[in-house]
Design a protein around this motif. Structure first.
Motif, mmCIF file in Angstrom:
data_model
loop_
_atom_site.group_PDB
_atom_site.id
_atom_site.type_symbol
_atom_site.label_atom_id
_atom_site.label_comp_id
_atom_site.label_asym_id
_atom_site.label_seq_id
_atom_site.Cartn_x
_atom_site.Cartn_y
_atom_site.Cartn_z
ATOM 1 N N VAL A 397 0.909 -1.311 -0.051
ATOM 2 C CA VAL A 397 0.241 -0.071 -0.208
ATOM 3 C C VAL A 397 0.928 1.065 -0.166
ATOM 4 O O VAL A 397 1.965 1.514 0.769
ATOM 5 N N LEU A 398 0.880 2.350 -0.973
ATOM 6 C CA LEU A 398 1.745 3.148 -1.605
ATOM 7 C C LEU A 398 1.747 4.133 -1.291
ATOM 8 O O LEU A 398 0.380 4.385 -1.881
ATOM 9 N N SER A 399 1.317 5.341 -0.681
ATOM 10 C CA SER A 399 1.726 6.584 -1.540
ATOM 11 C C SER A 399 1.840 7.136 -2.417
ATOM 12 O O SER A 399 3.166 6.844 -2.875
ATOM 13 N N THR A 414 -2.463 1.976 -4.836
ATOM 14 C CA THR A 414 -2.044 3.633 -4.064
ATOM 15 C C THR A 414 -3.219 4.272 -3.322
ATOM 16 O O THR A 414 -3.871 4.251 -3.895
ATOM 17 N N VAL A 415 -2.221 5.518 -2.789
ATOM 18 C CA VAL A 415 -3.450 6.076 -1.547
ATOM 19 C C VAL A 415 -2.708 7.565 -1.579
ATOM 20 O O VAL A 415 -1.405 8.012 -1.988
ATOM 21 N N ALA A 426 -7.796 0.337 1.352
ATOM 22 C CA ALA A 426 -6.756 0.337 0.606
ATOM 23 C C ALA A 426 -6.466 -1.020 1.070
ATOM 24 O O ALA A 426 -5.826 -2.181 0.945
ATOM 25 N N LEU A 427 -5.851 -0.966 2.991
ATOM 26 C CA LEU A 427 -5.214 -1.450 4.188
ATOM 27 C C LEU A 427 -6.548 -3.057 3.468
ATOM 28 O O LEU A 427 -6.081 -4.226 3.349
ATOM 29 N N HIS A 428 -7.649 -2.916 3.492
ATOM 30 C CA HIS A 428 -9.105 -3.912 3.665
ATOM 31 C C HIS A 428 -8.758 -4.801 1.732
ATOM 32 O O HIS A 428 -8.846 -6.087 2.178
ATOM 33 N N GLU A 429 -8.857 -3.750 1.038
ATOM 34 C CA GLU A 429 -8.362 -4.536 0.044
ATOM 35 C C GLU A 429 -7.380 -5.558 -0.338
ATOM 36 O O GLU A 429 -7.325 -6.359 -0.588
ATOM 37 N N ALA A 430 -6.259 -4.465 0.770
ATOM 38 C CA ALA A 430 -4.729 -5.359 0.304
ATOM 39 C C ALA A 430 -5.227 -6.768 1.196
ATOM 40 O O ALA A 430 -4.578 -7.694 1.014
ATOM 41 N N LEU A 431 -6.075 -6.427 2.638
ATOM 42 C CA LEU A 431 -5.530 -8.212 3.276
ATOM 43 C C LEU A 431 -6.391 -9.442 2.877
ATOM 44 O O LEU A 431 -6.471 -10.054 3.087
ATOM 45 N N THR A 432 -7.412 -8.644 2.110
ATOM 46 C CA THR A 432 -8.885 -9.597 0.957
ATOM 47 C C THR A 432 -7.859 -10.039 0.007
ATOM 48 O O THR A 432 -8.708 -10.991 -0.728
#
Length: 471
Positions: A397-399, A414-415, A426-432
């Protein structure tokens, strides 16, 4: 300046050198070697290249080493007056130039360019002049000099006046401010910085974005680049070193300790990990990262007791009050999240503030998600290092404000670093994310992250400086 030229064909100048000294109660000096791209680069050119590293004495141990004539071959340490160094380093480099390039000022109140600023600026000039004179003394006819970073922006111009025969390069490890923000500096100071840099034959930047920002400043304030060339060298991760180091015994021990702290979920399943490793620099955006993790626990309660935020926030620049305050706020917020959500078997935020490289590598290996969300960053090597050593594959998860975004953005999530809700999503998307997609992304991230390893990064700059027509 000495009447005869020195003997060194390749010279590097930086505030911090490759070695530092500590002084114990008995008066014994102990050297400690550093690492990084410059160290790798100088070792890559071999011991017979006539190289010299010019750096500043940073503490009592370093200054005592200079006074005793203790040192290492290939290193010249400058014993610049401690008060002058403090004004130049903390007063100007870290409290003005760093703030300008990272867009950090709270503009209703700061900056204030008053008489105290001018006094400190005079020290910054003195500090830069000490480097320029040392380099002029030590350099052989036509030698290549590679000056590093925002601490030494005036050196190229000063050195050009002393030694017009030299080939001079300067590399910026930070972002470069856009024109309107750079013009916050007093007009004469802004021009002095730019003309100092433009004393170089060639300027290097980590990304095209930062190079273009410098060019825009030069066009707007001093009429352009003149004969100075600008190039981009995106420093990469050292894959061989990282992978070897990440599998040494001390890293394994720290992985076991972290697993113990992370624990297992209510059904005995492995908890997922969101990992960040940063210094507590204001630009790293650690507080909003913690707020985003808290938002995730609010928005997606199913993650409670099933995910842990492993946050390493290593103290930086603690002699500046604003950094001490920021570090304290990181600790306060981590404690608040743990108090609000924690259970007897689950600590939501595992925060470590003592620098420990082996533990950082352990966290890299355990990471399911790496959170790299700076408000602005020259590159951010953590974003490149985690995919290289991650055991199971890791979502980044990258700025979009990290320099690494230019190379890694396509395979990261990207955030906007200011958007806490967006980062939580984005963290939720990454974790799933499905395991297959995560593995593929990690593979591509690791390839991009290691495209220009440190030794080659250094050598490319050296070769470009030696070739008059190179870009």
């Amino acid at each position: 300046m000495a009447s005869a030229h020195g003997a060194h064909r390749i010279l590097v100048a930086s505030n911090r050198g490759p070695v530092s000294y500590s002084l114990d109660e008995t008066g014994e000096l102990t050297p400690r070697r550093g690492g990084g791209g410059l160290v790798s680069g100088l070792s890559a050119i071999g011991p017979d290249a006539g190289a010299l590293w010019v750096c500043s004495a940073l503490g009592d141990g370093d200054r005592e080493a200079v006074r005793r004539g203790v040192g290492e071959d290939g290193v010249r340490m400058l014993d610049i007056d401690a008060d002058v160094h403090a004004d130049a380093y903390n007063g100007i480099a870290n409290s003005v130039l760093w703030f300008v390039h990272h867009l950090l000022y709270q503009t209703p109140l700061e900056p204030v360019f008053d008489a105290e600023f001018r006094r400190q600026w005079a020290s910054y000039e003195t500090y830069n002049r000490a480097f320029a004179e040392a380099l002029a003394d030590e350099a052989a006819e036509g030698a290549a000099v590679l000056v590093q970073d925002y601490h030494l922006t005036l050196v190229p111009g000063m050195l050009r006046e002393l030694r017009p025969d030299l080939r001079i390069g300067h590399f910026s490890h930070t972002p470069w401010a856009p024109v309107d923000y750079f013009r916050m500096l007093p007009d004469d100071i802004a021009e002095q910085v730019l003309r100092g840099m433009l004393g170089a034959d060639r300027l290097g930047f980590l990304t095209r974005r930062w190079a273009d920002a410098f060019t825009a400043c030069a066009d707007a304030l001093v009429g352009g680049l003149g004969g100075t060339r600008v190039g981009v060298h995106g420093l990469g991760a050292d894959a061989d070193f990282l992978r070897a180091r990440a599998h040494q015994a001390d890293v394994g021990e720290r992985m076991a300790a972290l697993r113990e702290q992370i624990g297992r979920g209510p059904d005995g399943e492995r908890r997922r990990t969101v990992v960040r490793v940063d210094r507590t620099e204001l630009s790293k955006n650690i507080v909003r990262g913690l707020l985003s993790f808290r938002q995730l626990l609010d928005d997606e309660p199913a993650w409670r007791e099933r995910v842990v935020h492993v946050a390493f926030a290593y103290p930086s620049r603690q002699d500046l009050a604003v950094y001490r305050d920021y570090t304290a706020e990181v600790q306060r917020l981590a404690d608040e999240i743990n108090s609000r959500y924690g259970t007897p078997g689950w600590t939501p935020v595992v925060l470590h503030v003592k620098d420990d490289f082996a533990r950082s590598l352990a966290a890299y290996r355990l990471a399911d998600v790496a959170l790299v969300n700076p408000v602005r960053d020259g590159m951010n090597l953590v974003a490149k290092e985690v995919p290289v050593v991650s055991d199971e594959g890791c979502v980044l998860v990258l700025s979009r404000e990290a320099g690494a975004y230019e190379e890694l953005g396509e395979d990261a999530l990207t955030v906007n670093p200011y958007d806490v809700i967006g980062t939580a999503r984005a963290l939720h998307e990454a974790l799933t994310m499905p395991a297959g997609e995560r593995a593929e992304r990690t593979k591509r991230l690791a390839a991009a992250a290691t495209a220009l390893p440190p030794a080659q990064w250094f050598l490319d700059q050296l070769h470009a400086l030696e070739a008059p027509t190179a870009g």
